[in-house]
Design a protein around this motif. Sequence first.
Motif, PDB file in Angstrom:
ATOM      1  N   MET A   1      -7.752 -11.900 -20.254  1.00  9.87           N
ATOM      2  CA  MET A   1      -7.802 -12.780 -19.091  1.00  9.87           C
ATOM      3  C   MET A   1      -6.590 -12.573 -18.182  1.00  9.87           C
ATOM      4  O   MET A   1      -6.697 -12.572 -16.967  1.00  9.87           O
ATOM      5  N   HIS A   2      -5.429 -12.383 -18.806  1.00  9.09           N
ATOM      6  CA  HIS A   2      -4.225 -12.181 -17.975  1.00  9.09           C
ATOM      7  C   HIS A   2      -4.330 -10.896 -17.182  1.00  9.09           C
ATOM      8  O   HIS A   2      -3.958 -10.830 -16.026  1.00  9.09           O
ATOM      9  N   HIS A   3      -4.842  -9.853 -17.877  1.00 12.34           N
ATOM     10  CA  HIS A   3      -4.990  -8.566 -17.162  1.00 12.34           C
ATOM     11  C   HIS A   3      -5.995  -8.687 -16.035  1.00 12.34           C
ATOM     12  O   HIS A   3      -5.786  -8.183 -14.941  1.00 12.34           O
ATOM     13  N   HIS A   4      -7.094  -9.402 -16.302  1.00 15.77           N
ATOM     14  CA  HIS A   4      -8.123  -9.593 -15.275  1.00 15.77           C
ATOM     15  C   HIS A   4      -7.556 -10.344 -14.080  1.00 15.77           C
ATOM     16  O   HIS A   4      -7.743  -9.963 -12.922  1.00 15.77           O
ATOM     17  N   ALA A   5      -6.815 -11.415 -14.377  1.00 14.29           N
ATOM     18  CA  ALA A   5      -6.245 -12.219 -13.282  1.00 14.29           C
ATOM     19  C   ALA A   5      -5.243 -11.419 -12.474  1.00 14.29           C
ATOM     20  O   ALA A   5      -5.147 -11.556 -11.264  1.00 14.29           O
ATOM     21  N   ALA A   6      -4.485 -10.560 -13.178  1.00 17.99           N
ATOM     22  CA  ALA A   6      -3.486  -9.758 -12.462  1.00 17.99           C
ATOM     23  C   ALA A   6      -4.144  -8.789 -11.505  1.00 17.99           C
ATOM     24  O   ALA A   6      -3.705  -8.620 -10.368  1.00 17.99           O
ATOM     25  N   LEU A   7      -5.196  -8.152 -11.949  1.00 15.48           N
ATOM     26  CA  LEU A   7      -5.849  -7.182 -11.084  1.00 15.48           C
ATOM     27  C   LEU A   7      -6.610  -7.845  -9.949  1.00 15.48           C
ATOM     28  O   LEU A   7      -6.764  -7.280  -8.874  1.00 15.48           O
ATOM     29  N   VAL A   8      -7.107  -9.063 -10.187  1.00 17.63           N
ATOM     30  CA  VAL A   8      -7.756  -9.784  -9.091  1.00 17.63           C
ATOM     31  C   VAL A   8      -6.750 -10.031  -7.978  1.00 17.63           C
ATOM     32  O   VAL A   8      -7.064  -9.981  -6.792  1.00 17.63           O
ATOM     33  N   GLY A   9      -5.483 -10.261  -8.393  1.00 18.41           N
ATOM     34  CA  GLY A   9      -4.448 -10.456  -7.385  1.00 18.41           C
ATOM     35  C   GLY A   9      -4.238  -9.223  -6.531  1.00 18.41           C
ATOM     36  O   GLY A   9      -3.792  -9.317  -5.394  1.00 18.41           O
TER      37      GLY A   9
ATOM     38  N   GLY B   1       6.953 -13.257  -1.291  1.00 22.52           N
ATOM     39  CA  GLY B   1       5.860 -13.821  -2.081  1.00 22.52           C
ATOM     40  C   GLY B   1       4.764 -12.801  -2.333  1.00 22.52           C
ATOM     41  O   GLY B   1       4.206 -12.715  -3.430  1.00 22.52           O
ATOM     42  N   VAL B   2       4.453 -12.007  -1.316  1.00 21.65           N
ATOM     43  CA  VAL B   2       3.459 -10.939  -1.484  1.00 21.65           C
ATOM     44  C   VAL B   2       3.997  -9.890  -2.457  1.00 21.65           C
ATOM     45  O   VAL B   2       3.272  -9.406  -3.336  1.00 21.65           O
ATOM     46  N   ALA B   3       5.278  -9.534  -2.309  1.00 22.95           N
ATOM     47  CA  ALA B   3       5.880  -8.563  -3.222  1.00 22.95           C
ATOM     48  C   ALA B   3       5.870  -9.078  -4.654  1.00 22.95           C
ATOM     49  O   ALA B   3       5.670  -8.304  -5.606  1.00 22.95           O
ATOM     50  N   TYR B   4       6.068 -10.376  -4.830  1.00 25.76           N
ATOM     51  CA  TYR B   4       6.053 -10.962  -6.180  1.00 25.76           C
ATOM     52  C   TYR B   4       4.673 -10.823  -6.823  1.00 25.76           C
ATOM     53  O   TYR B   4       4.570 -10.503  -8.019  1.00 25.76           O
ATOM     54  N   ILE B   5       3.619 -11.044  -6.043  1.00 23.72           N
ATOM     55  CA  ILE B   5       2.263 -10.876  -6.575  1.00 23.72           C
ATOM     56  C   ILE B   5       2.055  -9.433  -7.019  1.00 23.72           C
ATOM     57  O   ILE B   5       1.456  -9.170  -8.075  1.00 23.72           O
ATOM     58  N   LEU B   6       2.538  -8.496  -6.213  1.00 24.09           N
ATOM     59  CA  LEU B   6       2.424  -7.087  -6.562  1.00 24.09           C
ATOM     60  C   LEU B   6       3.176  -6.767  -7.859  1.00 24.09           C
ATOM     61  O   LEU B   6       2.644  -6.120  -8.762  1.00 24.09           O
ATOM     62  N   ILE B   7       4.417  -7.219  -7.929  1.00 22.01           N
ATOM     63  CA  ILE B   7       5.245  -6.935  -9.103  1.00 22.01           C
ATOM     64  C   ILE B   7       4.632  -7.548 -10.359  1.00 22.01           C
ATOM     65  O   ILE B   7       4.621  -6.929 -11.435  1.00 22.01           O
ATOM     66  N   LYS B   8       4.109  -8.759 -10.234  1.00 23.86           N
ATOM     67  CA  LYS B   8       3.498  -9.426 -11.378  1.00 23.86           C
ATOM     68  C   LYS B   8       2.296  -8.632 -11.879  1.00 23.86           C
ATOM     69  O   LYS B   8       2.079  -8.490 -13.087  1.00 23.86           O
ATOM     70  N   ALA B   9       1.496  -8.102 -10.946  1.00 25.30           N
ATOM     71  CA  ALA B   9       0.342  -7.283 -11.334  1.00 25.30           C
ATOM     72  C   ALA B   9       0.797  -5.983 -11.986  1.00 25.30           C
ATOM     73  O   ALA B   9       0.199  -5.531 -12.974  1.00 25.30           O
ATOM     74  N   ILE B  10       1.859  -5.374 -11.456  1.00 30.16           N
ATOM     75  CA  ILE B  10       2.367  -4.120 -12.017  1.00 30.16           C
ATOM     76  C   ILE B  10       2.818  -4.320 -13.456  1.00 30.16           C
ATOM     77  O   ILE B  10       2.503  -3.510 -14.352  1.00 30.16           O
ATOM     78  N   VAL B  11       3.562  -5.400 -13.703  1.00 32.44           N
ATOM     79  CA  VAL B  11       4.087  -5.673 -15.043  1.00 32.44           C
ATOM     80  C   VAL B  11       2.955  -5.846 -16.053  1.00 32.44           C
ATOM     81  O   VAL B  11       3.063  -5.384 -17.203  1.00 32.44           O
ATOM     82  N   ARG B  12       1.866  -6.458 -15.651  1.00 32.81           N
ATOM     83  CA  ARG B  12       0.770  -6.702 -16.587  1.00 32.81           C
ATOM     84  C   ARG B  12      -0.109  -5.473 -16.799  1.00 32.81           C
ATOM     85  O   ARG B  12      -0.699  -5.311 -17.869  1.00 32.81           O
TER      86      ARG B  12
ATOM     87  N   TRP C   1       4.255   1.588  -4.765  1.00 34.59           N
ATOM     88  CA  TRP C   1       4.509   2.091  -3.411  1.00 34.59           C
ATOM     89  C   TRP C   1       4.408   0.938  -2.408  1.00 34.59           C
ATOM     90  O   TRP C   1       5.236   0.820  -1.493  1.00 34.59           O
ATOM     91  N   GLY C   2       3.407   0.099  -2.593  1.00 35.59           N
ATOM     92  CA  GLY C   2       3.223  -1.032  -1.686  1.00 35.59           C
ATOM     93  C   GLY C   2       4.382  -2.010  -1.732  1.00 35.59           C
ATOM     94  O   GLY C   2       4.830  -2.510  -0.695  1.00 35.59           O
ATOM     95  N   THR C   3       4.883  -2.287  -2.937  1.00 29.53           N
ATOM     96  CA  THR C   3       6.013  -3.207  -3.079  1.00 29.53           C
ATOM     97  C   THR C   3       7.242  -2.684  -2.347  1.00 29.53           C
ATOM     98  O   THR C   3       7.910  -3.416  -1.613  1.00 29.53           O
ATOM     99  N   ILE C   4       7.519  -1.404  -2.542  1.00 27.71           N
ATOM    100  CA  ILE C   4       8.691  -0.799  -1.886  1.00 27.71           C
ATOM    101  C   ILE C   4       8.538  -0.803  -0.365  1.00 27.71           C
ATOM    102  O   ILE C   4       9.492  -1.082   0.371  1.00 27.71           O
TER     103      ILE C   4
END
Length: 270
Positions: free
Chosen positions: A1-9, A105-116, A239-242
């Motif tokens: 579920m966590h992986h699914h939620a991360a990728l939905v982001g 905030g957008v970068a945080y969503i990206l980073i959170k998805a990358i980590v998961r 790449w998007g985060t940077i």
Amino acid sequence: MHHHAALVGVALLNNLASGFSISPTSISLPTQMTAFPRVGDSSVNNNVLFQNKQQQMFTSPLAVRGGALGASTAIGSSSDNGDSVEKDLNLSVGNVLASLWGASGVAYILIKAIVRVLPIALEPFSKADGVVALTNFQLSSYILTCLFFAYAEGYKGFQLKFSPLVVARSFTLQPKSSPIHHLLLAPLYSMGLFHATKKRMIVSWCVTIGVATIVAAVKRMPYPWRNIVDAGVVVGLSWGTISILGGYIISLLTGIAPIGVDPAMPEKKE
């Protein structure tokens, strides 16, 4: 579920902007030029006409792209009075904090998805029990997928379109005039999910729903193809985060919004 939620982001971060338009501004250039008479032409009238044409050429307005906030951006060389280049961003403390919340905030969503997603992408290279090593063909597919996502998602999708849009919209947030829900939901606002042109919102939400559907399909892919796709996603999101953070820092230091970017703000109702 966590992986699914991360990728939905991830869906919220892949909104490919189309058709950026901006309002041209003018550059003031030096108006005095030295006339060069034609060789062998002794006519005074010809010399005067030649000089007038030079002055018209160098005094006519030159359109430049800039001013994502819709403000006039006059860029020119310093005059004798010591005038400096004008900036088009109001970098007061409140405005900077609001824009920082939107972009970071957008970068945080990206980073959170990358980590998961990263552990899944690296799974084929782990030495855990039960992990099957990649074949040469699968390894080649892994590398090519990363390169494809770097170009298509990272460079074309983020750096050229989405990231400048996020930065430009984040700098339109102003605590003194922006509605409270724009400030509270600054990351979603910066992504153009609301309070944007109709076309921008349609594209944003359609891509969001589409990517969510693709995420569900990728989750059902067998090993190692799911891992290969996730590796490409990690490269694209990194790449998007940077590009978002880098673009924001550049605008913050220069005081100029991303050049050539329309923040897709809705027309004001009279």
